[in-house]
Design a protein around this motif. Structure first.
Motif, PDB file in Angstrom:
ATOM      1  N   GLU A   7       5.642   5.148   0.700  1.00 35.06           N
ATOM      2  CA  GLU A   7       5.873   5.988   0.860  1.00 35.06           C
ATOM      3  C   GLU A   7       6.622   6.436   2.360  1.00 35.06           C
ATOM      4  OE1 GLU A   7       5.660   8.495  -1.738  1.00 35.06           O
ATOM      5  OE2 GLU A   7       4.947   6.934  -3.512  1.00 35.06           O
ATOM      6  N   MET A  22       4.608   6.461   4.435  1.00 37.97           N
ATOM      7  CA  MET A  22       3.716   7.398   6.082  1.00 37.97           C
ATOM      8  C   MET A  22       4.095   6.359   7.542  1.00 37.97           C
ATOM      9  SD  MET A  22       1.181   8.497   4.018  1.00 37.97           S
ATOM     10  CE  MET A  22       0.839   9.290   2.372  1.00 37.97           C
ATOM     11  N   LEU A  23       4.463   5.070   6.858  1.00 31.82           N
ATOM     12  CA  LEU A  23       4.535   3.875   8.016  1.00 31.82           C
ATOM     13  C   LEU A  23       5.617   3.225   7.622  1.00 31.82           C
ATOM     14  CD1 LEU A  23       0.625   2.148   9.039  1.00 31.82           C
ATOM     15  CD2 LEU A  23       1.773   3.672  10.248  1.00 31.82           C
ATOM     16  N   ASP A  72       7.151   1.024  10.098  1.00 35.67           N
ATOM     17  CA  ASP A  72       6.540  -0.891  10.024  1.00 35.67           C
ATOM     18  C   ASP A  72       5.523  -0.821  10.754  1.00 35.67           C
ATOM     19  OD1 ASP A  72       6.445  -1.419  12.884  1.00 35.67           O
ATOM     20  OD2 ASP A  72       7.659   0.467  12.634  1.00 35.67           O
ATOM     21  N   VAL A  73       5.116  -2.309  10.669  1.00 38.04           N
ATOM     22  CA  VAL A  73       3.608  -2.516  10.665  1.00 38.04           C
ATOM     23  C   VAL A  73       3.771  -4.037  11.309  1.00 38.04           C
ATOM     24  CG1 VAL A  73       2.238  -0.858   8.495  1.00 38.04           C
ATOM     25  CG2 VAL A  73       3.596  -3.537   7.538  1.00 38.04           C
ATOM     26  N   LYS A  74       4.429  -3.524  11.969  1.00 37.57           N
ATOM     27  CA  LYS A  74       4.530  -5.169  12.363  1.00 37.57           C
ATOM     28  C   LYS A  74       3.291  -5.273  13.907  1.00 37.57           C
ATOM     29  CE  LYS A  74       7.583  -2.906  16.266  1.00 37.57           C
ATOM     30  NZ  LYS A  74       8.623  -3.049  17.010  1.00 37.57           N
ATOM     31  N   PHE A  75       2.316  -4.292  13.982  1.00 37.76           N
ATOM     32  CA  PHE A  75       1.291  -4.102  15.079  1.00 37.76           C
ATOM     33  C   PHE A  75       0.408  -4.785  14.272  1.00 37.76           C
ATOM     34  CE2 PHE A  75       2.666   0.252  13.867  1.00 37.76           C
ATOM     35  CZ  PHE A  75       1.453   0.478  13.131  1.00 37.76           C
ATOM     36  N   ALA A  76       0.354  -4.501  13.353  1.00 34.46           N
ATOM     37  CA  ALA A  76      -1.042  -4.717  12.372  1.00 34.46           C
ATOM     38  C   ALA A  76      -0.805  -6.145  11.397  1.00 34.46           C
ATOM     39  CB  ALA A  76      -0.814  -4.370  11.106  1.00 34.46           C
ATOM     40  N   PRO A  77      -2.425  -7.455  11.492  1.00 33.12           N
ATOM     41  CA  PRO A  77      -1.830  -8.167  10.300  1.00 33.12           C
ATOM     42  C   PRO A  77      -1.926  -7.982   9.154  1.00 33.12           C
ATOM     43  CG  PRO A  77      -4.652  -7.181  10.972  1.00 33.12           C
ATOM     44  CD  PRO A  77      -3.665  -6.172  11.583  1.00 33.12           C
ATOM     45  N   GLU A  78      -1.952  -8.963   8.128  1.00 33.77           N
ATOM     46  CA  GLU A  78      -1.553  -9.197   7.063  1.00 33.77           C
ATOM     47  C   GLU A  78      -2.645  -8.623   6.522  1.00 33.77           C
ATOM     48  OE1 GLU A  78       1.801 -10.807   4.533  1.00 33.77           O
ATOM     49  OE2 GLU A  78       0.715 -11.493   4.036  1.00 33.77           O
ATOM     50  N   LEU A  79      -2.233  -7.830   5.713  1.00 33.29           N
ATOM     51  CA  LEU A  79      -3.309  -7.263   4.414  1.00 33.29           C
ATOM     52  C   LEU A  79      -3.566  -8.540   3.612  1.00 33.29           C
ATOM     53  CD1 LEU A  79      -2.814  -3.423   4.080  1.00 33.29           C
ATOM     54  CD2 LEU A  79      -5.727  -5.250   4.444  1.00 33.29           C
ATOM     55  N   PRO A  94       0.654  -1.278   0.389  1.00 33.78           N
ATOM     56  CA  PRO A  94       0.497   0.028   0.208  1.00 33.78           C
ATOM     57  C   PRO A  94       1.205   1.437  -0.159  1.00 33.78           C
ATOM     58  CG  PRO A  94      -0.665  -1.377   1.569  1.00 33.78           C
ATOM     59  CD  PRO A  94       0.430  -2.568   0.759  1.00 33.78           C
ATOM     60  N   LYS A  95       0.173   2.362  -0.499  1.00 31.96           N
ATOM     61  CA  LYS A  95       0.902   3.863  -0.733  1.00 31.96           C
ATOM     62  C   LYS A  95       2.129   4.157   0.864  1.00 31.96           C
ATOM     63  CE  LYS A  95       1.395   4.673  -5.511  1.00 31.96           C
ATOM     64  NZ  LYS A  95       0.559   4.588  -5.629  1.00 31.96           N
ATOM     65  N   TYR A  96       0.644   3.910   1.446  1.00 30.57           N
ATOM     66  CA  TYR A  96       0.266   4.382   2.786  1.00 30.57           C
ATOM     67  C   TYR A  96       2.010   4.004   3.465  1.00 30.57           C
ATOM     68  CZ  TYR A  96      -2.302   0.887   4.038  1.00 30.57           C
ATOM     69  OH  TYR A  96      -3.497   0.067   4.232  1.00 30.57           O
TER      70      TYR A  96
END
Lengths: 426, 155
Positions: free
Chosen positions: B64, B66-67, B69-76, B59-61
């Motif tokens: 690009e 803006m985030l 790392d995303v270790k707190f999120a489940p996989e999209l 995803p662009k966010y």
């Protein structure tokens, strides 16, 4: 040429360049300020005297505190927590994200708040397979509404508080109390426009519940230090009156303590400060001070008194509505900077500084909430639109304004009713 | 020693008209880090890199910045589904236009300095002639291999 005419020409020129928005605003204001000194409208000593160092100090202090504390991940933590409290229900997420955004904006600057929380919104909305638009609009509004609530929430409040000698609690008691109603006045129409239609399947809601907000905290030790300093600083603001301290003193002390105990690279913190904003303020203060020195503001105050007949209700309502409409289209910072000496000039004929207090609240409500009226009304709006653009979701000026302007008017109507009953009735 | 001495020539390339599917075949069959892309005239116009491809499916966010790392999120789930769409994209859409190219006369030290300090992410450096036609590529290990060979010969 008369100094009055020169000062007016420079002021109008600076304003025109700011609206044109092609040259950096700090450059415009410094050019205007130095031109006034060069031409001799005011000397350098008088110019420096015109700079409100309490405002500058408080802005820098808050920038330093935010620069360090944003590394902890606590903003992301709060945004995720908000979504989980809402149990993954989209409308409830919109409400809880709005509340978190408003609370953060009340204590920090609005731009940082949206810069750190909106990316989480994109991710949450992606998981729910929804359009981010209503969420982004809600966060823009919430950040501008929340910022109105406190002395440090929005630059106009910092300027007003500093110029008039108002404390943190003065803002909370006079403005903070109406903020929940104003936020509700925005969210209720939003529910009927967007919220009612938001439906997502249960498996998508489970995705939200699968977020682990604790993972967002990147540095626990730093977080504890930041929370302690934030608590001390805000505690200091709450006790500002009994302590007889300027807000900048408290803020700068908090920032210094935080830099001491985190041992953070000072160079890095200093670079993170928004120096263009700081120099914009410096130039602006000098320009507005020159208008005061040459007597233009005094004459304008006289004209205002003639038009309103010195009536408190008429003056208050006029300031509220004119500030709101003006701030929807132009930067509220130069507007408030020029209004401050004007309102001060009204005091002698309207019963003194204590009697005109409602006028300051009218100015703050109008200038802060008016920023919601268009996409260029406030910095947070521009920043969110920029993030949306990068992400492939356009927020168009016209589409935003068609929704936002009426919504802004609702907030000003609520403010008018509040001001009427609290300050003007009877 | 100069670029011409250490480069690998006869490099596999893609042309702007190719589909990503062609690139995927090349990537899975040959061990290549990045594939130079040439236009019809043989001029290098860009490279296909794994980094750029990852950007295309994220995803662009995130891509690009803006985030971080995303270790707190489940996989999209969409993240994995995006791979299928990627195969049908044209090479032109996923082209990395920022690449590092040098002339065959460039000294080894300059090339090493480019690997260390280049602002553009360089996994391999391209060697091109005056008309921007591809002559060869240099990977970071190529420098060491040739330098080792050289010092062995000397001793």
């Amino acid at each position: 040429m008369e100094p009055q005419v020169i000062a007016l020409i420079v002021f109008v020129g600076v304003y025109a360049l700011l609206i044109w928005d092609k040259i950096n605003r700090a450059v415009v204001s410094l050019l205007g300020a130095s031109a006034l000194i060069l031409i001799g409208v005011l000397n350098q000593e008088a110019a420096v005297h015109g700079i409100d160092f309490n405002t500058i100090g408080l802005l820098l202090a808050m920038m330093a505190i935010v620069a360090i504390s944003q590394k902890t991940g606590m903003f992301q933590y709060l945004a995720i927590r908000a979504a989980k409290i809402a149990k993954g229900e989209p409308w409830r997420i919109l409400v809880s994200l709005s509340i978190v955004t408003a609370l953060l904006s009340a204590l920090l600057d609005n731009v940082t708040t949206v810069l750190l929380t909106v990316p989480i919104t994109f991710l949450l909305v992606d998981e729910l397979k929804l359009n981010p638009y209503p969420f982004l609009v809600a966060q823009i509004f919430a950040s501008n509404i929340g910022g109105t609530a406190t002395l440090i929430g929005d630059p106009p409040n910092i300027m007003i508080g500093s110029a008039v000698g108002l404390a943190f609690m003065d803002f909370v008691v006079n403005l903070g109390v109406i903020i929940p109603a104003i936020l509700a006045g925005f969210l209720i129409p939003m529910y009927f426009i967007y919220g009612k239609k938001m439906k997502v399947a249960d498996d998508l809601k489970r995705r939200i519940m699968a977020f682990n907000e604790n993972e967002a905290i990147t540095d626990k030790k730093l977080l504890v230090k930041c929370l302690i300093v934030l608590a001390i600083t805000i505690g200091g603001f709450l006790l500002q009156k009994p302590l007889h301290l300027e807000a900048a003193t408290i803020g700068l002390f908090g920032a210094a303590v935080l830099m001491l105990i985190t041992g953070d690279d000072l160079q890095h913190v200093m670079e993170k400060a928004e120096w263009t904003s700081i120099f914009f303020f410096v130039g602006l203060f000098i320009i507005v001070h020159s208008l005061v020195e040459v007597g233009l503001i005094g004459q304008l105050a006289q004209k205002t008194l003639e038009m309103t007949g010195g009536d408190m209700k008429v003056t208050g309502m006029t300031i509220l509505w004119v500030s709101a409409i003006a701030s929807a289209f132009i930067d509220n910072i130069p507007f408030v900077a020029s209004m401050i000496p004007l309102i001060k000039g009204l005091a002698p004929s309207m019963g003194g500084p204590d009697a005109i207090m409602p006028l300051w609240w009218a100015l703050s409500l109008g200038a802060c909430l008016g920023g919601n009226g268009t996409l260029i009304g406030a910095s947070a709006n521009v920043v969110v639109a920029g993030m949306a653009h990068k992400n492939g979701h356009e927020i168009s000026f016209v589409k935003f304004t068609l929704l936002a302007f009426p919504m802004m008017l609702i907030s000003i109507i609520i403010s008018s009713v509040y001001m009427w009953f609290r300050y003007f009735a009877g | 020693m100069i670029a011409a001495n250490i480069m690998t020539s006869g490099v596999i390339t893609l042309t702007t008209g190719d589909k990503m599917l062609d690139a995927i075949k090349l990537i899975s069959n040959k061990k290549v880090r990045q594939i130079p892309v040439v236009d019809n005239a043989g001029k290098v116009v860009g490279v296909v890199t794994p980094r750029r491809l990852m950007k295309a499916i994220l995803p662009k966010y995130i891509s690009e910045g803006m985030l971080e790392d995303v270790k707190f999120a489940p996989e999209l789930p969409e993240f994995i589904e995006n791979i299928d769409q990627l195969a049908f994209k044209s090479i032109e859409d996923v082209l990395e236009k920022e690449f590092v190219a040098v002339s065959p006369e460039t000294h080894t030290m300059e090339i090493a300095a480019l690997f260390v300090n280049a602002k553009k992410p360089a996994e391999t450096i391209l060697v091109v002639d005056d008309h921007k036609r591809l002559l060869g590529v240099i990977s970071p290990w190529d420098i060491f291999k040739r330098l080792w060979e050289y010092s062995e010969k000397k001793s």
